[in-house]
Motif scaffolding. Structure first.
Motif, short mmCIF file in Angstrom:
data_model
loop_
_atom_site.label_atom_id
_atom_site.label_comp_id
_atom_site.label_asym_id
_atom_site.label_seq_id
_atom_site.Cartn_x
_atom_site.Cartn_y
_atom_site.Cartn_z
N MET A 102 46.09 51.23 57.08
CA MET A 102 45.02 52.22 56.86
C MET A 102 44.48 52.02 55.45
N GLY A 103 43.43 51.22 55.30
CA GLY A 103 42.88 50.94 53.99
C GLY A 103 41.99 52.07 53.51
N LEU A 104 42.37 52.72 52.44
CA LEU A 104 41.60 53.83 51.92
C LEU A 104 40.90 53.48 50.63
N ARG A 105 41.30 52.39 49.98
CA ARG A 105 40.67 51.99 48.73
C ARG A 105 40.26 50.52 48.81
N LYS A 106 39.11 50.24 48.24
CA LYS A 106 38.64 48.87 48.23
C LYS A 106 39.48 48.04 47.25
N LYS A 107 39.89 46.89 47.72
CA LYS A 107 40.73 46.04 46.89
C LYS A 107 39.86 45.24 45.90
N THR A 108 40.29 45.15 44.70
CA THR A 108 39.58 44.37 43.71
C THR A 108 39.88 42.89 43.90
N THR A 109 39.03 42.05 43.30
CA THR A 109 39.22 40.60 43.44
C THR A 109 40.52 40.15 42.78
N LYS A 110 40.90 40.81 41.68
CA LYS A 110 42.12 40.44 40.98
C LYS A 110 43.25 41.35 41.44
N THR A 111 44.24 40.75 42.09
CA THR A 111 45.35 41.53 42.62
C THR A 111 46.43 41.68 41.56
N PRO A 112 46.82 42.90 41.23
CA PRO A 112 47.87 43.08 40.23
C PRO A 112 49.23 42.72 40.80
N PRO A 113 50.22 42.49 39.97
CA PRO A 113 51.57 42.16 40.46
C PRO A 113 52.12 43.27 41.35
N VAL A 114 52.87 42.87 42.38
CA VAL A 114 53.45 43.83 43.32
C VAL A 114 54.42 44.76 42.60
N LEU A 115 54.32 46.05 42.94
CA LEU A 115 55.16 47.12 42.40
C LEU A 115 54.89 47.39 40.91
N SER A 116 53.84 46.82 40.36
CA SER A 116 53.44 47.17 39.00
C SER A 116 52.72 48.52 39.02
N HIS A 117 52.52 49.08 37.82
CA HIS A 117 51.84 50.37 37.74
C HIS A 117 50.44 50.30 38.34
N GLU A 118 49.71 49.24 38.02
CA GLU A 118 48.34 49.11 38.52
C GLU A 118 48.33 48.93 40.03
N PHE A 119 49.32 48.20 40.57
CA PHE A 119 49.41 48.00 42.01
C PHE A 119 49.66 49.32 42.74
N VAL A 120 50.58 50.13 42.21
CA VAL A 120 50.89 51.42 42.83
C VAL A 120 49.68 52.35 42.77
N ILE A 121 48.96 52.35 41.64
CA ILE A 121 47.80 53.23 41.50
C ILE A 121 46.69 52.82 42.47
#
Length: 369
Positions: free
Chosen positions: A1-20
């Motif tokens: 269920m995608g609720l937010r558009k993904k940016t071109t640059k994917t942050p590291p998994v389980l990082s703060h930016e990834f969770v946000i």
């Protein structure tokens, strides 16, 4: 269920930016686990605690035809139900943010300050509108407005209809979800204390009324408060789109003061007089009776202090608006600076100086030599 558009640059998994960026998807997966638990007999008993309202009691109504009516009371299992609907509130928050507020922000090109305030008012406007309408329908169906004596008559009100109990569960779930949203929405540090204060006040008052079986009084006061707050945040949204439209704030200021007076009047009437003169006095935890002078005094003190705090914030807000309005008016009345000379005047001025220098004695002497 995608609720937010993904940016071109994917942050590291389980990082703060990834969770946000993906917190809505993560929360949706957690909620789906509870829903899938209903499909299996082994996990259904556990999943039901989170999804359905607990502590139902069936009562037969008196009359020629006895019809069973289901009511509910509160208990420790309500914490699990509140947790699940906190997850639902987080999902709804993300949907409103992405599909409504973010689109408006991109069209209006708000500044960073207006951007955060617009998002806050947009989210709260949707919640207040839904809660005020839902609460008003419960008040109408339960005839609480037409019979104010029912606010304290028959206390303790341990049994609630389904709609009323589910309403309080959703209220607690929403205000609990506001705490992690401070992190997910990257709220500014200077705004966090203000938001923590009003979230804490909502949780304490709603949970306190729910536990002390003052749900009828709390429902009336919540609907009154939500209607006034809805007007404020709607006026705020209109102001952001056109700063000349400020008439909504004037109406809100009048209703805000009236709401505070009505809140104090109903609280004193219900807790100070109604429960004080009730026949069912005493403290009985098993029966849900908290009708003792210490509890009544604590409840009234909490309500009075909260209303005084809100009036103090309201007065400071109005004074700040008047100062800003006065400063704006003074800047408009300030005379404009004198216009600079035109190029033609400057040229004439230069030629005039040169002509006077040519007629000077020194110039004549140099000319004769």
């Amino acid at each position: 269920m995608g609720l937010r558009k993904k940016t071109t640059k994917t942050p590291p998994v389980l990082s703060h930016e990834f969770v946000i960026q993906n917190h809505a998807d993560i929360v949706s997966c957690v909620a789906m686990v509870f829903l899938l638990g209903l499909m299996f007999e082994v996990t259904s008993k556990f999943a039901v605690l989170f999804i359905t309202v607990q502590y139902n009691v069936t009562i037969s109504t008196s009359g020629p035809e006895e019809t069973p009516v289901t009511h509910f009371h509160h208990g420790i299992k309500d914490l699990a139900t509140t947790f699940f609907y906190m997850l639902v509130a987080m999902i709804m928050h993300a949907i409103i943010q992405e599909y409504v507020l973010d689109k408006i922000n991109r069209k209006k090109h708000f500044s960073k300050t207006k951007h955060s305030k617009f998002n806050e008012s947009g989210q709260l406007s949707a919640f207040y509108l839904f809660s005020a309408g839902w609460g008003a329908s419960i008040l109408t169906s339960e005839n609480l407005l037409s019979n104010p004596v029912s606010l304290w008559e028959g206390y303790p009100h341990t049994l609630m209809p389904f709609q009323m109990k589910f309403y309080f569960i959703c209220q607690l779930g929403y205000w609990l979800h506001a705490l992690p949203e401070l992190y997910f929405q990257k709220t500014k540090k200077e705004d966090i204390p203000r938001q923590l204060v009003y979230i804490f006040l909502y949780l304490v008052h709603i949970a306190g009324a729910y536990i002390l079986n003052l749900n009828r009084l709390a429902l009336v006061l919540l609907v009154l408060h939500y209607v006034v707050e809805l007007l404020f945040h709607m006026s705020r949204l209109v102001y952001f789109s056109n700063e000349a439209r400020q008439s909504g704030f004037t109406l809100w200021a009048v209703l805000f003061v009236l709401c505070r007076l009505l809140t104090l009047s109903l609280s004193v009437l219900t807790v100070g007089f109604g429960l004080a003169t009730s026949e069912n006095q005493g403290f009985d935890l098993s029966a849900g009776n908290f009708n003792v002078i210490f509890v009544r005094f604590t409840v009234l003190a909490a309500i009075c202090l909260t209303q005084a705090f809100m009036m103090w914030k309201f007065i400071n807000f109005q004074l700040r608006r008047w100062r800003e309005h006065g400063l704006t008016q003074s800047l408009r009345k300030k005379p404009a600076p004198a216009k600079s000379k035109s190029k033609k005047d400057k040229a004439n001025g230069v030629n005039g100086v040169n002509a006077s220098d040519a007629d000077s004695p020194r110039a004549k002497k140099e000319k004769s030599s």
